[in-house]
Structure formats: structure tokens, C-alpha cells
Design an enzyme around this catalytic site. Sequence first.
Site: not given
Length: 216
Positions: A155, A185-187
Site C-alpha cells: 500500500i 514509506g508505506s505499509r
Amino acid sequence: MFHKEGAKTILLGIIFTVAALLISDYFVAIIWVQKLIQISAFLILIIILQFFRNPKRIALINENHILAPVDGKVVVIEEVYEGEFFKDKRLQVSIFMSPINVHVTRYPMSGLIKFSKYHPGKFLVAWHPKASEENERTTIVVENNTFGAVLYRQIAGALARRIVNYAKEGTQVVQGTDAGFIKFGSRVDIFLPIGTPINVVLNQKAIGGTTIIAKK
């Protein structure tokens, strides 16, 4: 060691740094301004290099384990409804990646890629409740005999502007190997069968290809 997805950005960073050093040396007469430009250029290059680092990790392949696909912090462990592929309740484990984490995505288990799809979308902050459904993302489903089908979702976040996914439907993949990359950056969300024993706790630091998320 650096990830191949960073080759172009690293090259541009080196060119920028060299240019900044030459320009400041030849055209800036004030010493403190010259040093400020040079130090700033080096800092930008260091940030680029650390972001695209790809530490060599040898995963201990185990069909009874689900490994963390990325580095980061475990921010969600809960039962949810997964509506894209399974269309039923699953056990979700989410790992949040900050800009300083290693951003390589690794296959959480060995098996057959049953599903792989890219979704364009928004760039909400990665911890937003709607990020899993509305942000730019990829959905990948891996299946093996131990866990059955397991879904993981890359994501994008507020800073992430590109998701790289190497998973191709119909191919066999090996646990812990390179599955893609998420820039800035994310997940990653993992969706497991209900009842799967979880091996991590909230706020725990996870290491991609090493930390055991769940095991049979």
C-alpha cells in the site's frame, strides 16, 4: 548493497552531488555558503543511499512459517472482512514502514502466485483506516499446502509514489526472496486464515524475511 530499483535515483543523486560540489567550489565565494551547499548535497546523497539499501538476508525457509514481507512496526492485528479476493473474514496483520526502513518487499511464504493485481488510487497516510481500500496498492495471493491462500497487499502512503511488484500469476515463488519495492514509506497488510496462530504483538519491530509473523 543497493536495490536495483534505486539505480536511476542513485545515479541522479551522485550527478547532483558532484555538480553541487563543482558549482559551489568555482562560483560561490563565501566560504560558509560553499560549505553549506556541499554538506547539504552530501546529506541528500546519504538519504538516497540509505533508502535504497538492500541488506543481504538469507531466509530460513519453513513451510510452517509466515515471514514478515517488509521491515517496520506491527500496527494492526485483527479480524476483518477482506472484500477483494476472499470475500470473507480473515486475520489481518499490518506492518507500517517509515522512510528510514528498508523498503524491499519479500515473499512471506513459498508457493504458487494465484492472484496479482495493481490498483491505482489515493495517497492517504499509510495508517489511515481507508488506506487499504483507497490508496494505490497491489494485491498478491500466494498459496501452499500448509496455509492455503495468503494475501499480502503493498500500500502506498502519503510519500510513496511508486509500488514495484514482481509477482506474476502462475509462477512458483520462494519464501524470503525479492518480491518488489515500495518507494518512500508505506505499509503492507497480510491476510491469513482465521485461527492462524500469530507470532507477533502490536508495536513489535518486524524484519523482512526474518521475523516470523505466524506459524502452524
